[in-house]
Design an enzyme around this catalytic site. Sequence first.
Site, PDB file in Angstrom:
ATOM      1  N   ASN A  12       0.869  -1.177   0.000  1.00 43.23           N
ATOM      2  CA  ASN A  12       0.000   0.000   0.000  1.00 43.23           C
ATOM      3  C   ASN A  12       0.903   1.223   0.000  1.00 43.23           C
ATOM      4  O   ASN A  12       1.525   1.525   1.014  1.00 43.23           O
ATOM      5  CB  ASN A  12      -0.888  -0.040   1.253  1.00 43.23           C
ATOM      6  CG  ASN A  12      -1.673   1.249   1.442  1.00 43.23           C
ATOM      7  OD1 ASN A  12      -1.822   2.041   0.519  1.00 43.23           O
ATOM      8  ND2 ASN A  12      -2.175   1.451   2.651  1.00 43.23           N
ATOM      9  N   LYS A  14       0.037   4.215  -0.146  1.00 50.29           N
ATOM     10  CA  LYS A  14      -0.623   5.371   0.492  1.00 50.29           C
ATOM     11  C   LYS A  14      -0.438   6.614  -0.399  1.00 50.29           C
ATOM     12  O   LYS A  14      -0.414   6.485  -1.610  1.00 50.29           O
ATOM     13  CB  LYS A  14      -0.082   5.608   1.902  1.00 50.29           C
ATOM     14  CG  LYS A  14      -0.030   4.340   2.736  1.00 50.29           C
ATOM     15  CD  LYS A  14       0.208   4.625   4.194  1.00 50.29           C
ATOM     16  CE  LYS A  14       0.463   3.327   4.924  1.00 50.29           C
ATOM     17  NZ  LYS A  14       0.287   3.449   6.359  1.00 50.29           N
ATOM     18  N   HIS A  99      -9.430   0.929   5.157  1.00 51.47           N
ATOM     19  CA  HIS A  99      -8.116   1.122   5.799  1.00 51.47           C
ATOM     20  C   HIS A  99      -8.296   2.081   6.971  1.00 51.47           C
ATOM     21  O   HIS A  99      -9.087   3.020   6.905  1.00 51.47           O
ATOM     22  CB  HIS A  99      -7.110   1.668   4.779  1.00 51.47           C
ATOM     23  CG  HIS A  99      -5.708   1.650   5.309  1.00 51.47           C
ATOM     24  ND1 HIS A  99      -5.238   2.579   6.216  1.00 51.47           N
ATOM     25  CD2 HIS A  99      -4.677   0.796   5.088  1.00 51.47           C
ATOM     26  CE1 HIS A  99      -3.982   2.297   6.511  1.00 51.47           C
ATOM     27  NE2 HIS A  99      -3.610   1.221   5.850  1.00 51.47           N
ATOM     28  N   GLU A 101      -6.670   4.464   8.003  1.00 45.37           N
ATOM     29  CA  GLU A 101      -6.461   5.888   7.699  1.00 45.37           C
ATOM     30  C   GLU A 101      -7.693   6.493   7.022  1.00 45.37           C
ATOM     31  O   GLU A 101      -7.974   7.684   7.171  1.00 45.37           O
ATOM     32  CB  GLU A 101      -5.188   6.051   6.840  1.00 45.37           C
ATOM     33  CG  GLU A 101      -3.946   5.817   7.689  1.00 45.37           C
ATOM     34  CD  GLU A 101      -2.743   5.257   6.952  1.00 45.37           C
ATOM     35  OE1 GLU A 101      -2.700   5.325   5.708  1.00 45.37           O
ATOM     36  OE2 GLU A 101      -1.832   4.737   7.639  1.00 45.37           O
ATOM     37  N   GLU A 168      -5.196  -5.278  10.776  1.00 47.71           N
ATOM     38  CA  GLU A 168      -4.142  -4.291  10.992  1.00 47.71           C
ATOM     39  C   GLU A 168      -4.387  -3.551  12.310  1.00 47.71           C
ATOM     40  O   GLU A 168      -5.204  -2.620  12.349  1.00 47.71           O
ATOM     41  CB  GLU A 168      -4.147  -3.260   9.860  1.00 47.71           C
ATOM     42  CG  GLU A 168      -3.939  -3.848   8.486  1.00 47.71           C
ATOM     43  CD  GLU A 168      -3.403  -2.797   7.533  1.00 47.71           C
ATOM     44  OE1 GLU A 168      -2.243  -2.944   7.130  1.00 47.71           O
ATOM     45  OE2 GLU A 168      -4.111  -1.834   7.231  1.00 47.71           O
ATOM     46  N   GLY A 174       2.734   1.832  10.737  1.00 49.43           N
ATOM     47  CA  GLY A 174       3.705   2.910  10.576  1.00 49.43           C
ATOM     48  C   GLY A 174       4.471   3.268  11.838  1.00 49.43           C
ATOM     49  O   GLY A 174       5.161   4.289  11.889  1.00 49.43           O
ATOM     50  N   SER A 213       3.609  -2.576  10.278  1.00 53.51           N
ATOM     51  CA  SER A 213       5.064  -2.600  10.462  1.00 53.51           C
ATOM     52  C   SER A 213       5.718  -3.916  10.039  1.00 53.51           C
ATOM     53  O   SER A 213       6.692  -4.358  10.672  1.00 53.51           O
ATOM     54  CB  SER A 213       5.424  -2.254  11.912  1.00 53.51           C
ATOM     55  OG  SER A 213       5.007  -0.931  12.215  1.00 53.51           O
TER      56      SER A 213
HETATM   57  C1  PEP Z   1      -0.621  -0.076   6.019  1.00 51.46           C
HETATM   58  O1  PEP Z   1      -0.567   1.017   5.501  1.00 51.46           O
HETATM   59  O2  PEP Z   1      -1.609  -0.787   5.822  1.00 51.46           O
HETATM   60  C2  PEP Z   1       0.502  -0.526   6.850  1.00 51.46           C
HETATM   61  C3  PEP Z   1       0.420  -1.712   7.405  1.00 51.46           C
HETATM   62  O3  PEP Z   1       1.554   0.319   6.994  1.00 51.46           O
HETATM   63  P1  PEP Z   1       3.014  -0.044   7.606  1.00 51.46           P
HETATM   64  O4  PEP Z   1       3.453  -1.334   6.959  1.00 51.46           O
HETATM   65  O5  PEP Z   1       3.878   1.113   7.219  1.00 51.46           O
HETATM   66  O6  PEP Z   1       2.839  -0.202   9.063  1.00 51.46           O
END
Ligand code: PEP
Length: 251
Positions: A12, A14, A99, A101, A168, A174, A213
């Site tokens: 992703n 983003k 997601h 976000e 998640e 992040g 992460s």
């Molecule tokens: C994500 O954006 O879904 C995500 C898991 O980000 P990261 O891997 O940077 O934690």
Amino acid sequence: MTPDIKPLVAGNWKMNGVQSCLAELNAMSTGFTKELQSKIDLLICLPATLISLGTAETKQSALKIGAQDCHFNVNGAHTGDISTQMITDIGATSVLVGHSERRTDHGESDAIVLAKANAAIASGLMTVVCIGETEVERKSGDTLKVLETQLAGSLPDEYSSNIVIAYEPVWAIGTGLIPKVSDVEEAHGFIRSEMIKRYGENGKTIRLLYGGSVKPANAKELMSIENVDGALVGGASLKAADFLGICEAYL
Ligand code: PEP
């Protein structure tokens, strides 16, 4: 991992990436060797501005391109939004919905996520429905209750082979923080049982991704947990070396 389920590693990007970054996409596509292709499916969810270029760039590749969001209507007065029809029209085969976000920045409720998931599935898109608890919810012991509510509210009634779930934990996205193996195992086991309750035998076939992460250094441990059928990767999907390093957990 789940026997008989081919894992999916999804990136992703983003709100990252301009045209020059397609060189990384190209490197991922080249590095997605026949050996890796036999073990996993690979997807990169690009910003809307790069999808068309990305699908052209990866035309000959097994790497698939996805979008990061969609509207639930086919068309209409929704300034700035893109529909599932527009996404398929430019060659993407997948979309993320819900997601964290989007849920946080755009106030997306489970009902909105469900409407988007229904639209995406109706368009034939592989639909990655994202769920996960916040730090406060985990600390107060509400993780499974939150997951249960999100699954009940965000998932289509009818089973589709295009449904993928991404667990998640919001606090792991992040941040460099990851849950304990036993916590991932518990969450994924719970999601699997909810899928079976809801879709019967078909629930056993749904891919359950872990996200938050994921890096080359922790991928092997995370990806070998029971009922973890791949990863949703943010930061480490921007560079081919990191993203392919995660994929190598499956070799
Ligand atoms: C994500 O954006 O879904 C995500 C898991 O980000 P990261 O891997 O940077 O934690």
